[in-house]
Motif scaffolding. Structure first.
Motif, PDB file in Angstrom:
ATOM      1  N   ASP A  20       0.933  -1.215   0.062  1.00 46.95           N
ATOM      2  CA  ASP A  20       0.016  -0.048   0.018  1.00 46.95           C
ATOM      3  C   ASP A  20       0.895   1.150  -0.224  1.00 46.95           C
ATOM      4  N   GLN A  21       1.764   1.102   0.603  1.00 50.64           N
ATOM      5  CA  GLN A  21       2.725   2.274   0.757  1.00 50.64           C
ATOM      6  C   GLN A  21       3.391   2.518  -0.920  1.00 50.64           C
ATOM      7  N   VAL A  22       3.802   1.286  -1.440  1.00 51.50           N
ATOM      8  CA  VAL A  22       4.524   1.473  -2.777  1.00 51.50           C
ATOM      9  C   VAL A  22       3.432   1.918  -3.793  1.00 51.50           C
ATOM     10  N   ARG A  23       1.996   1.711  -3.637  1.00 47.76           N
ATOM     11  CA  ARG A  23       1.015   2.351  -4.561  1.00 47.76           C
ATOM     12  C   ARG A  23       0.939   3.676  -4.156  1.00 47.76           C
ATOM     13  N   ALA A  24       1.001   4.011  -2.945  1.00 46.30           N
ATOM     14  CA  ALA A  24       0.437   5.412  -2.661  1.00 46.30           C
ATOM     15  C   ALA A  24       1.805   6.342  -3.051  1.00 46.30           C
ATOM     16  N   ARG A  25       3.014   5.906  -3.146  1.00 52.22           N
ATOM     17  CA  ARG A  25       4.039   6.525  -3.621  1.00 52.22           C
ATOM     18  C   ARG A  25       4.118   6.846  -5.184  1.00 52.22           C
ATOM     19  N   LEU A  26       3.680   5.645  -5.966  1.00 45.94           N
ATOM     20  CA  LEU A  26       3.514   5.736  -7.066  1.00 45.94           C
ATOM     21  C   LEU A  26       2.489   6.452  -7.714  1.00 45.94           C
ATOM     22  N   ARG A  27       1.517   6.770  -6.996  1.00 45.23           N
ATOM     23  CA  ARG A  27       0.441   7.723  -7.326  1.00 45.23           C
ATOM     24  C   ARG A  27       0.790   9.090  -7.089  1.00 45.23           C
ATOM     25  N   LEU A  28       1.663   9.245  -6.048  1.00 43.42           N
ATOM     26  CA  LEU A  28       2.359  10.593  -5.875  1.00 43.42           C
ATOM     27  C   LEU A  28       3.093  11.245  -6.702  1.00 43.42           C
ATOM     28  N   ARG A  29       3.640  10.138  -7.404  1.00 43.13           N
ATOM     29  CA  ARG A  29       4.626  10.484  -8.486  1.00 43.13           C
ATOM     30  C   ARG A  29       4.191  10.607  -9.743  1.00 43.13           C
ATOM     31  N   SER A  32       1.608   5.821 -14.259  1.00 46.11           N
ATOM     32  CA  SER A  32       0.412   5.366 -14.665  1.00 46.11           C
ATOM     33  C   SER A  32      -0.047   3.820 -13.988  1.00 46.11           C
ATOM     34  N   LEU A  33      -1.429   3.605 -14.223  1.00 39.90           N
ATOM     35  CA  LEU A  33      -2.056   2.495 -13.573  1.00 39.90           C
ATOM     36  C   LEU A  33      -1.196   1.294 -14.057  1.00 39.90           C
ATOM     37  N   ARG A  34      -0.809   1.256 -15.172  1.00 39.60           N
ATOM     38  CA  ARG A  34      -0.169   0.020 -15.746  1.00 39.60           C
ATOM     39  C   ARG A  34       1.199  -0.242 -15.335  1.00 39.60           C
ATOM     40  N   THR A  35       1.895   1.149 -14.907  1.00 42.29           N
ATOM     41  CA  THR A  35       3.299   0.881 -14.311  1.00 42.29           C
ATOM     42  C   THR A  35       2.848   0.359 -12.786  1.00 42.29           C
ATOM     43  N   GLU A  36       2.147   1.051 -12.286  1.00 46.46           N
ATOM     44  CA  GLU A  36       1.594   0.645 -10.807  1.00 46.46           C
ATOM     45  C   GLU A  36       1.499  -0.802 -10.790  1.00 46.46           C
ATOM     46  N   GLN A  37       0.512  -1.196 -11.589  1.00 49.12           N
ATOM     47  CA  GLN A  37       0.127  -2.595 -11.519  1.00 49.12           C
ATOM     48  C   GLN A  37       1.600  -3.516 -12.017  1.00 49.12           C
TER      49      GLN A  37
END
Length: 331
Positions: A20-29, A32-37
């Motif tokens: 969840d921390q990784v996901r939050a940091r990716l969205r902060l930066r 894209s959703l594809r990169t996040e996944q």
């Protein structure tokens, strides 16, 4: 983790899970959703491969072993191995805040330089003739405008300019915008598609929906924009769905895998033996422009390449034989 409540007591707060921390940091930066996944998937695999140990308790040996196993046991492509490394680099640097010297010495897999698959003009005609409806229209954009798969899938109504015969590609690879030609041949089919979008959008509004996802918090800055026709996707999905980012029910764009399957089936029906994909149409766009005498700098701009060296790969697949030489057998 804990904090003092209004009555002076202490309330325990459960720390967010690592992913969840990784996901939050990716969205902060603004990844894209594809990169996040993709990043979440690689980090999860890395943890599971090491007996669910926390990444803080691991280092260079575990990362190198994981990447080696991907190459030797999994036999993944260099690009896939590099994506896994990028995921772990993001985890340690951006999420855990660990400055590890060994990360700088990690060597990325060398990607082989391959000549792209290109279809002849006749093969393109045969392929497009085996596609119907919006699939034929999307494939025509890939070839006629040199758009990437996701650029065509995410095309918005406002970015199609019929008067100027051009399409504005927003937030392309590298976050860059560019303008590409709108082929005259698909003017009328594209107009009909936009009219279809109007009908679908009106029905969604009547049902209490009609808002579309907007990037970079534009929905907060312009509250009415998500329901405007201009922001709707040119190729909308058949059904509304829940957005995985915020749980809101919206009409997203059509799934890219449906076009990929349609192109693959059309290739077989057309009797084309080359391993052509959606991206092959973009390669064919560039090569056919070069064959027609278009200068390489213009093609670089149309493709959105940062470096002209990337565009020069198409000079190796021109219809002139190997390296432009005439075979001695033909002499």
């Amino acid at each position: 983790m804990s904090y003092a409540d209004e009555n002076g007591g202490v309330t325990a707060v459960k720390a967010p899970r690592l992913l969840d921390q990784v996901r939050a940091r990716l969205r902060l930066r603004h990844y894209s959703l594809r990169t996040e996944q993709a990043y979440i998937g690689w980090i999860r695999r890395f943890i599971l491969a090491n007996g669910k140990r926390h990444p803080r308790d691991m280092g260079a040996a575990e990362v190198e072993a994981f990447l080696t196993a991907l190459a030797t046991d999994g036999k993944v492509a260099p690009g896939t191995q590099n994506q896994a490394l990028s995921s772990l680099l993001f985890l340690y640097r951006e999420v855990l805040g660990v400055d590890l010297p060994w990360m700088e010495t990690m060597v990325r897999a060398k990607r082989p330089r391959r000549v792209p698959v290109v279809l002849s003009r006749d093969e393109v005609v045969r392929l497009l003739a085996r596609l119907d409806g919006q699939y034929a229209l999307m494939a025509s954009l890939l070839y006629g405008a040199g758009m990437r798969l996701m650029e065509a899938i995410r095309l918005r109504v406002k970015d199609v300019d019929f008067a100027r015969n051009e399409i504005c590609v927003r937030d392309g690879k590298g976050g860059k915008d560019r303008r590409v030609p709108l082929p005259q041949k698909i003017h009328e089919p594209l107009r009909q598609q936009v009219e279809r979008v109007k009908v679908i959008h009106r029905e969604d509004l009547d049902a209490g929906f009609g808002a579309v996802w907007l990037p970079h918090a534009l929905a907060r800055k312009y509250p009415s924009a998500p329901r405007e026709l201009g922001w709707q996707y040119v190729f909308p999905a058949a059904q509304r769905s829940r957005d995985p980012r915020d749980g809101e029910e919206r009409r997203h764009h059509v799934d890219e895998s449906s076009l990929q399957r349609a192109v693959k089936a059309a290739r077989h029906r057309a009797g084309i033996v080359k391993p052509a994909t959606c991206h092959t149409l973009r390669h064919s766009f560039a090569t056919h422009l070069l064959e027609a005498g278009q200068d390489i700098r213009t093609i670089q701009e149309l493709l959105g390449h940062k470096d002209v060296a990337t565009t020069q790969i198409y000079t190796h697949v021109l219809n002139r034989g190997g390296m432009g030489a005439v075979s001695p057998l033909d002499r």
